[in-house]
Scaffold this motif. Structure first.
Motif, PDB file in Angstrom:
ATOM      1  N   HIS A 114      15.463  -8.406  -0.486  1.00 35.56           N
ATOM      2  CA  HIS A 114      16.288  -7.573  -0.677  1.00 35.56           C
ATOM      3  C   HIS A 114      17.982  -7.276  -0.298  1.00 35.56           C
ATOM      4  O   HIS A 114      17.933  -8.107   0.765  1.00 35.56           O
ATOM      5  CB  HIS A 114      16.267  -6.096  -1.357  1.00 35.56           C
ATOM      6  CG  HIS A 114      14.671  -5.991  -2.539  1.00 35.56           C
ATOM      7  ND1 HIS A 114      14.524  -5.928  -3.638  1.00 35.56           N
ATOM      8  CD2 HIS A 114      13.376  -5.677  -1.834  1.00 35.56           C
ATOM      9  CE1 HIS A 114      13.327  -5.920  -4.266  1.00 35.56           C
ATOM     10  NE2 HIS A 114      12.804  -5.553  -2.871  1.00 35.56           N
ATOM     11  N   ASN A 115      18.776  -7.211  -1.219  1.00 38.90           N
ATOM     12  CA  ASN A 115      20.887  -7.179  -0.531  1.00 38.90           C
ATOM     13  C   ASN A 115      20.595  -5.838  -1.290  1.00 38.90           C
ATOM     14  O   ASN A 115      21.936  -5.215  -0.016  1.00 38.90           O
ATOM     15  CB  ASN A 115      20.791  -8.108  -1.654  1.00 38.90           C
ATOM     16  CG  ASN A 115      20.962  -9.714  -1.436  1.00 38.90           C
ATOM     17  OD1 ASN A 115      20.763 -10.051  -0.314  1.00 38.90           O
ATOM     18  ND2 ASN A 115      21.018 -10.267  -2.697  1.00 38.90           N
ATOM     19  N   GLY A 116      19.633  -4.359  -0.797  1.00 37.86           N
ATOM     20  CA  GLY A 116      20.467  -3.799  -0.657  1.00 37.86           C
ATOM     21  C   GLY A 116      19.414  -2.832  -0.139  1.00 37.86           C
ATOM     22  O   GLY A 116      18.307  -3.044  -0.501  1.00 37.86           O
ATOM     23  N   ALA A 117      19.329  -1.766  -0.026  1.00 34.38           N
ATOM     24  CA  ALA A 117      18.638  -0.393   0.336  1.00 34.38           C
ATOM     25  C   ALA A 117      17.243   0.112  -0.511  1.00 34.38           C
ATOM     26  O   ALA A 117      17.314   0.230  -1.721  1.00 34.38           O
ATOM     27  CB  ALA A 117      19.225   1.045   0.948  1.00 34.38           C
ATOM     28  N   ILE A 118      16.569  -0.254  -0.112  1.00 39.86           N
ATOM     29  CA  ILE A 118      14.797   0.118  -0.551  1.00 39.86           C
ATOM     30  C   ILE A 118      14.994   1.306  -1.679  1.00 39.86           C
ATOM     31  O   ILE A 118      15.018   2.532  -0.681  1.00 39.86           O
ATOM     32  CB  ILE A 118      13.814  -0.081   0.234  1.00 39.86           C
ATOM     33  CG1 ILE A 118      13.688  -1.575   0.146  1.00 39.86           C
ATOM     34  CG2 ILE A 118      12.227   0.095  -0.665  1.00 39.86           C
ATOM     35  CD1 ILE A 118      13.367  -2.559  -0.750  1.00 39.86           C
ATOM     36  N   THR A 119      14.443   1.422  -2.539  1.00 34.88           N
ATOM     37  CA  THR A 119      14.273   2.793  -3.305  1.00 34.88           C
ATOM     38  C   THR A 119      13.481   3.375  -3.486  1.00 34.88           C
ATOM     39  O   THR A 119      13.205   4.711  -3.969  1.00 34.88           O
ATOM     40  CB  THR A 119      15.487   2.693  -4.487  1.00 34.88           C
ATOM     41  OG1 THR A 119      14.898   1.407  -4.980  1.00 34.88           O
ATOM     42  CG2 THR A 119      17.454   2.174  -4.230  1.00 34.88           C
ATOM     43  N   ALA A 120      12.549   1.988  -3.497  1.00 34.94           N
ATOM     44  CA  ALA A 120      10.941   3.020  -4.022  1.00 34.94           C
ATOM     45  C   ALA A 120      10.293   1.742  -3.389  1.00 34.94           C
ATOM     46  O   ALA A 120      10.509   0.134  -3.378  1.00 34.94           O
ATOM     47  CB  ALA A 120      10.686   2.938  -5.366  1.00 34.94           C
ATOM     48  N   LEU A 121       8.936   2.094  -3.268  1.00 32.69           N
ATOM     49  CA  LEU A 121       7.316   1.324  -2.659  1.00 32.69           C
ATOM     50  C   LEU A 121       6.722   1.707  -3.549  1.00 32.69           C
ATOM     51  O   LEU A 121       6.239   2.817  -3.169  1.00 32.69           O
ATOM     52  CB  LEU A 121       7.730   1.226  -1.290  1.00 32.69           C
ATOM     53  CG  LEU A 121       8.561   0.535  -0.744  1.00 32.69           C
ATOM     54  CD1 LEU A 121       8.200   0.210   1.059  1.00 32.69           C
ATOM     55  CD2 LEU A 121       8.563  -1.222  -0.803  1.00 32.69           C
ATOM     56  N   THR A 122       5.389   0.973  -3.706  1.00 36.00           N
ATOM     57  CA  THR A 122       4.144   1.609  -4.137  1.00 36.00           C
ATOM     58  C   THR A 122       3.057  -0.223  -3.887  1.00 36.00           C
ATOM     59  O   THR A 122       3.857  -1.020  -3.744  1.00 36.00           O
ATOM     60  CB  THR A 122       4.302   1.863  -5.639  1.00 36.00           C
ATOM     61  OG1 THR A 122       2.366   2.075  -6.296  1.00 36.00           O
ATOM     62  CG2 THR A 122       4.565   1.107  -6.916  1.00 36.00           C
ATOM     63  N   SER A 123       1.700  -0.254  -3.942  1.00 38.47           N
ATOM     64  CA  SER A 123       0.911  -0.887  -4.003  1.00 38.47           C
ATOM     65  C   SER A 123      -0.118  -0.853  -4.661  1.00 38.47           C
ATOM     66  O   SER A 123      -0.744  -0.103  -5.877  1.00 38.47           O
ATOM     67  CB  SER A 123      -0.140  -1.241  -2.714  1.00 38.47           C
ATOM     68  OG  SER A 123      -0.098   0.073  -2.379  1.00 38.47           O
ATOM     69  N   SER A 124      -0.575  -1.897  -5.248  1.00 34.86           N
ATOM     70  CA  SER A 124      -1.693  -2.365  -6.593  1.00 34.86           C
ATOM     71  C   SER A 124      -2.983  -2.643  -5.634  1.00 34.86           C
ATOM     72  O   SER A 124      -2.260  -2.777  -4.323  1.00 34.86           O
ATOM     73  CB  SER A 124      -1.411  -3.066  -7.784  1.00 34.86           C
ATOM     74  OG  SER A 124      -1.303  -4.608  -7.284  1.00 34.86           O
ATOM     75  N   ARG A 125      -3.583  -3.196  -6.830  1.00 33.14           N
ATOM     76  CA  ARG A 125      -5.039  -3.837  -5.677  1.00 33.14           C
ATOM     77  C   ARG A 125      -4.777  -5.442  -4.720  1.00 33.14           C
ATOM     78  O   ARG A 125      -5.222  -5.219  -4.037  1.00 33.14           O
ATOM     79  CB  ARG A 125      -6.171  -4.372  -6.212  1.00 33.14           C
ATOM     80  CG  ARG A 125      -7.085  -2.968  -7.147  1.00 33.14           C
ATOM     81  CD  ARG A 125      -7.474  -3.157  -7.988  1.00 33.14           C
ATOM     82  NE  ARG A 125      -7.483  -4.492  -9.227  1.00 33.14           N
ATOM     83  CZ  ARG A 125      -7.537  -3.783 -10.245  1.00 33.14           C
ATOM     84  NH1 ARG A 125      -7.444  -2.450 -10.429  1.00 33.14           N
ATOM     85  NH2 ARG A 125      -7.365  -4.647 -11.192  1.00 33.14           N
ATOM     86  N   SER A 126      -3.593  -6.307  -5.326  1.00 30.98           N
ATOM     87  CA  SER A 126      -3.212  -7.466  -4.804  1.00 30.98           C
ATOM     88  C   SER A 126      -1.901  -7.555  -4.357  1.00 30.98           C
ATOM     89  O   SER A 126      -1.392  -8.585  -3.643  1.00 30.98           O
ATOM     90  CB  SER A 126      -3.821  -7.872  -6.021  1.00 30.98           C
ATOM     91  OG  SER A 126      -3.092  -8.065  -7.498  1.00 30.98           O
ATOM     92  N   CYS A 127      -1.315  -6.114  -4.452  1.00 28.56           N
ATOM     93  CA  CYS A 127       0.139  -7.007  -4.419  1.00 28.56           C
ATOM     94  C   CYS A 127       0.958  -5.023  -3.750  1.00 28.56           C
ATOM     95  O   CYS A 127       0.383  -4.508  -4.139  1.00 28.56           O
ATOM     96  CB  CYS A 127       1.113  -7.700  -4.970  1.00 28.56           C
ATOM     97  SG  CYS A 127       1.634  -6.287  -6.759  1.00 28.56           S
ATOM     98  N   LEU A 128       1.787  -5.839  -3.224  1.00 27.55           N
ATOM     99  CA  LEU A 128       3.152  -4.796  -3.082  1.00 27.55           C
ATOM    100  C   LEU A 128       4.009  -4.789  -3.627  1.00 27.55           C
ATOM    101  O   LEU A 128       4.967  -6.388  -4.117  1.00 27.55           O
ATOM    102  CB  LEU A 128       3.467  -4.870  -1.028  1.00 27.55           C
ATOM    103  CG  LEU A 128       4.944  -4.425  -0.720  1.00 27.55           C
ATOM    104  CD1 LEU A 128       4.447  -2.702  -0.809  1.00 27.55           C
ATOM    105  CD2 LEU A 128       5.757  -4.452  -0.174  1.00 27.55           C
ATOM    106  N   ILE A 129       4.826  -3.584  -4.236  1.00 29.86           N
ATOM    107  CA  ILE A 129       5.864  -3.414  -5.244  1.00 29.86           C
ATOM    108  C   ILE A 129       7.299  -2.800  -4.553  1.00 29.86           C
ATOM    109  O   ILE A 129       6.770  -1.661  -4.195  1.00 29.86           O
ATOM    110  CB  ILE A 129       5.539  -2.924  -6.573  1.00 29.86           C
ATOM    111  CG1 ILE A 129       4.118  -3.557  -7.551  1.00 29.86           C
ATOM    112  CG2 ILE A 129       6.419  -3.400  -7.761  1.00 29.86           C
ATOM    113  CD1 ILE A 129       3.261  -3.523  -7.989  1.00 29.86           C
ATOM    114  N   SER A 130       8.046  -3.677  -4.310  1.00 28.78           N
ATOM    115  CA  SER A 130       9.514  -2.851  -3.801  1.00 28.78           C
ATOM    116  C   SER A 130      10.670  -2.731  -5.289  1.00 28.78           C
ATOM    117  O   SER A 130      10.739  -3.573  -6.005  1.00 28.78           O
ATOM    118  CB  SER A 130       9.845  -3.520  -2.749  1.00 28.78           C
ATOM    119  OG  SER A 130      10.410  -5.349  -2.845  1.00 28.78           O
ATOM    120  N   ALA A 131      11.369  -2.119  -4.322  1.00 26.53           N
ATOM    121  CA  ALA A 131      12.885  -1.606  -5.792  1.00 26.53           C
ATOM    122  C   ALA A 131      13.624  -1.779  -4.500  1.00 26.53           C
ATOM    123  O   ALA A 131      13.422  -1.175  -3.874  1.00 26.53           O
ATOM    124  CB  ALA A 131      12.571  -0.920  -6.008  1.00 26.53           C
TER     125      ALA A 131
END
Length: 462
Positions: free
Chosen positions: A279-296
């Motif tokens: 990412h090129n900006g600050a991380i605003t949200a994070l969560t995880s599922s059964r198989s992956c990490l999700i970042s915004a």
């Protein structure tokens, strides 16, 4: 206007929400195919202001245009029927939301620092109290639903016993917290509890660049992990025991955790953590599922990361929106529930009350747990209250059959409340016993080591 497509097969989807300033709303994508499944332009929610109830309902706190204190709303969408949202108007604009695992209790925090607790199934506002002098930015129920944890912009963390909040006989508008944890010097950006109820571990992150580990029952500060950048979001992958820490520069630190360690779950605090860049900006949200990490991020992008290789699988974009919330739901929740299954697993969300109602006073004797033991006092009080209700209803011309039905329904409702609270108390007792045994074992082990050291230091007499 809402758009929805048909889905084939099972899997998971990610729901992303933006804040009120962008007017983009909620978007949903299939994690496996990347297909866009849903768009709700009217929804806007602040950070930690969106959650999923029992994988059936999407709940989001709605704020007005300027975000000022005043009439707010909580919007509820059925995932299989998102075209008809339920709007619940609250006393003030809501910020963060949290719910128990069973979806029965919903907690919300207003901009004034006031916290609210609802029973979702009947919509009753069970409690409202001044939780903090500053604005509350995070709320979280513990994994066993026994405690409600809140944090504020001043770095203070408060722990509330759910039973004390459900004690309606308590007349004080602001019940004291069970614990107040202070140690962060800046705003809290995330709260996590461990999935294993045997360990009462809380992990908190802050803009001061630290992640702290607490025992939220004893109040002990167990460990501090210091980073070179401000931490803006955290997420936990339960299966792999990985902690992900998003930073202000867009990087994500990865830490391997061991929750069995008494001094804290962080392993090898001297070693530099693995760093993910995407990412090129600050991380605003994070969560995880059964198989992956999700970042915004603030760069309007959403990335899915493979847990095993820690490489980017897919990238989504909101075009011009800052993501405030990420929620993972099952694709099966987007289909209509068959009638035969609906009867065996009935669950619905009611309109949330704006103000407390007098009707909840009728269950005060069943919810009150102070003093700890009252014998048959609850049964006597509830039966007396039931008789009083029957006498009041007899003043109106009601047929005897209707009176009998009303009496049976009231009695069944009281028994249901008593059974539910008894089960809740048993769960808390088990947790406290386990924690007490753990503390005793730790102290005995420490005392034995001390005695061995003293014995080894004694010089033999000549």
């Amino acid at each position: 206007m809402m758009q929805q497509r048909e889905m084939v097969g099972e899997g998971e989807a990610v729901v992303a929400c933006s804040d009120k300033s962008m007017k983009i709303g909620v978007s949903m994508w299939d994690l496996e195919t990347g297909e866009k499944l849903l768009q709700i332009p009217s929804c806007a929610s602040p950070p930690f202001g969106m959650l999923c109830l029992r994988n059936r309902y999407l709940v989001a706190s709605q704020q007005n245009k300027h975000g000022s204190i005043g009439d707010g709303a909580v919007a509820v969408w059925a995932l299989n029927k998102p075209q008809q949202p339920l709007l619940c108007y609250t006393v003030e604009a809501m910020g963060p939301l949290s719910c128990t695992n069973d979806g029965i209790y919903l907690a919300g925090a207003g901009l004034s620092g006031t916290a609210y607790l609802w029973d979702v199934t009947n919509g009753k506002l069970l409690k409202s109290w001044m939780a903090n002098k500053k604005s509350i930015n995070c709320m979280l129920f513990s994994s066993d639903n026994s405690f409600l944890i809140s944090s504020s912009d001043d770095g203070m963390i408060c722990v509330w016993s759910l039973i004390s909040l459900l004690d309606i006989e308590e007349t004080r508008s602001s019940p004291p917290p069970m614990l107040c944890l202070s140690g962060h010097t800046s705003s809290i950006t995330g709260l996590l509890t461990t999935p294993n109820s045997y360990f009462s571990v809380l992990i908190s992150s802050s803009l001061d660049g630290t992640c702290k580990v607490w025992d939220f029952i004893s109040g002990e500060h167990m460990q501090t992990k210091v980073y070179s950048l401000a931490i803006t979001a955290i997420a936990l992958h339960q299966r792999e025991s990985l902690l992900f820490c998003g930073t202000e520069k867009g990087t994500i630190f990865v830490e391997k955790l061991d929750f069995g360690r008494r001094e804290g779950p962080f392993i090898g605090t001297e070693v530099q953590p693995l760093e993910l860049k995407g990412h090129n900006g600050a991380i605003t949200a994070l969560t995880s599922s059964r198989s992956c990490l999700i970042s915004a991020s603030e760069d309007y992008s959403i990335c899915t990361w493979d847990i095993s290789s820690l490489q980017i699988i897919r990238r989504f974009s909101l075009l011009k929106g800052r993501v405030t919330n990420l929620v993972v739901v099952s694709l099966s929740s987007l289909h209509s529930t068959p009638r035969n299954r609906r009867a065996s697993n009935e669950y619905s969300v009611s309109q949330l009350d704006k103000h407390p109602q007098n009707s909840i006073q009728g269950i005060a004797t069943l919810l009150s747990l102070c003093p700890p033991y009252r014998g048959n006092q609850s049964a006597i009080d509830s039966s007396g209250l039931l008789k009083q209700k029957i006498v009041e209803k007899q003043k109106v011309d009601i047929p005897p059959v209707t009176k009998l039905e009303m009496t049976v329904e009231a009695s069944a409702e009281n028994r249901e409340w008593a059974t539910s609270m008894a089960k809740h108390v048993m769960v808390i007792n088990k947790q406290l016993k386990s924690h007490l045994l753990d503390m005793m074992q730790h102290r005995l082990f420490r005392s034995n080591n001390t005695n061995l050291r003293k014995t080894s230091r004694k010089k033999p007499k000549i």
